[in-house]
Design a protein around this motif. Sequence first.
Motif, short mmCIF file in Angstrom:
data_model
loop_
_atom_site.label_atom_id
_atom_site.label_comp_id
_atom_site.label_asym_id
_atom_site.label_seq_id
_atom_site.Cartn_x
_atom_site.Cartn_y
_atom_site.Cartn_z
N GLU A 115 7.62 0.92 -9.24
CA GLU A 115 6.22 0.93 -9.94
C GLU A 115 5.73 -0.47 -9.95
O GLU A 115 4.37 -0.60 -10.05
CB GLU A 115 6.33 1.82 -11.06
N SER A 116 6.48 -1.61 -10.42
CA SER A 116 6.06 -2.82 -10.82
C SER A 116 6.91 -3.87 -10.07
O SER A 116 8.26 -3.64 -10.16
CB SER A 116 6.22 -2.97 -12.24
N LEU A 117 6.29 -4.79 -9.41
CA LEU A 117 7.11 -5.84 -8.71
C LEU A 117 6.47 -7.18 -9.11
O LEU A 117 5.26 -7.40 -8.89
CB LEU A 117 7.12 -5.68 -7.00
N LEU A 140 4.54 1.88 -5.61
CA LEU A 140 4.28 0.62 -6.38
C LEU A 140 2.81 0.64 -6.88
O LEU A 140 1.80 0.98 -6.18
CB LEU A 140 4.20 -0.66 -5.52
N SER A 141 2.43 0.37 -7.96
CA SER A 141 1.28 0.32 -8.54
C SER A 141 0.81 -1.08 -9.34
O SER A 141 -0.36 -1.43 -9.49
CB SER A 141 1.19 1.23 -9.80
N SER A 142 1.69 -1.82 -9.41
CA SER A 142 1.55 -3.22 -10.01
C SER A 142 2.32 -4.18 -9.26
O SER A 142 3.44 -4.09 -9.10
CB SER A 142 2.01 -3.22 -11.57
N LEU A 143 1.63 -5.33 -8.59
CA LEU A 143 2.15 -6.19 -7.78
C LEU A 143 1.56 -7.74 -8.31
O LEU A 143 0.31 -7.90 -8.49
CB LEU A 143 1.73 -6.38 -6.50
N ASP A 144 2.64 -8.57 -8.70
CA ASP A 144 2.26 -9.95 -9.15
C ASP A 144 2.63 -10.82 -8.23
O ASP A 144 4.01 -11.19 -7.74
CB ASP A 144 2.69 -10.44 -10.55
N LEU A 145 1.53 -11.65 -7.46
CA LEU A 145 1.75 -12.66 -6.45
C LEU A 145 1.21 -14.07 -6.91
O LEU A 145 0.99 -14.88 -6.30
CB LEU A 145 1.42 -12.10 -5.20
N ALA A 146 1.16 -14.24 -8.41
CA ALA A 146 0.57 -15.50 -8.86
C ALA A 146 1.56 -16.70 -8.42
O ALA A 146 2.56 -16.66 -8.11
CB ALA A 146 0.20 -15.32 -10.34
N HIS A 147 0.63 -17.73 -8.39
CA HIS A 147 1.41 -19.18 -8.07
C HIS A 147 2.49 -19.13 -6.70
O HIS A 147 3.57 -19.54 -7.12
CB HIS A 147 2.28 -19.61 -9.52
N ASN A 148 2.05 -18.62 -5.89
CA ASN A 148 2.82 -18.52 -4.61
C ASN A 148 2.20 -19.45 -3.31
O ASN A 148 2.63 -19.11 -2.22
CB ASN A 148 2.74 -17.17 -4.04
N ARG A 149 1.36 -20.39 -3.71
CA ARG A 149 0.92 -21.21 -2.56
C ARG A 149 0.05 -20.49 -1.36
O ARG A 149 0.05 -20.73 -0.29
CB ARG A 149 2.15 -22.00 -1.98
N LEU A 150 -0.47 -19.44 -2.13
CA LEU A 150 -1.36 -18.50 -0.77
C LEU A 150 -2.59 -19.25 -0.59
O LEU A 150 -3.33 -19.62 -1.71
CB LEU A 150 -1.48 -17.17 -1.68
#
Length: 270
Positions: A115-117, A140-150
Amino acid sequence: GVPTLASAARTLLLVLLSVPLASSRDCSRPDLDSDSLAGCTALLLDCTERPSEQAARPPPADCVLGAAALRSLLGEKLKAVGGGLKRLGLRGQLLGSSEAVELLASTLGALTALESLDLADTRLGDKGVAPLLAALPASLSSLDLAHNRLTDEGAKAVAAALGGGGSKLSSSLRLSELSLAWNGVGPRGARALGAALGAADCPLASLDLEWNGLLDRGARELGEALKTNDKLQRLRLGYNGIKDAGAEGLAAGLRRNAALAHLDLSNNGV
């Protein structure tokens, strides 16, 4: 005689109490080192703190997994936990290599209850995020991609996974929470995300875009999306160089939006 309603209710309660509740178990680095991941419903291997956390403690010196340990985790160990895992936290682990991304992508399909990654600060980059988006489980309901040089390209890949622009990398992806904070998303990325938000079936309830480079043009793109979006409840846009023109674009969208309850425009030039 015929059982009364009260006696039937008591019998039902006794039956429910006799059924064992599903156990939940949060696992961390010691469990990983001892190969005791059986029964884990959460595996939290975070190595960096979230920016909002106060009095953050530095991670242990050996927090970041070495190459061999990471290969083992992303391969057989995660697959062994399989459908019981609901939360996976890899914040601060080094997933930037193509081998690590390929291993995680191949394993995500086995995590059918996830559910959360949390993949914040894992050095994915645009190249690494696309294959992972294609492999995310439908649960999956929650995804954190912060601070990944995107950059804008990474934001476009995320938008495509959500259905933006009529293209879907994963037609069953139903995220309700997404963080793209602390990246390099600009106006073009905001336009792609706006297209996803404007779609009738976009499921997002919370979107964090703090510390990017949206500027006025990006804010206006999101404002257009707010005119038709009826699900987003929280939108964080702090530290994005948004001035009055961008705020006016957001305001125009808000006048036709009844869903958004929280808009953060702190530390801009409004």
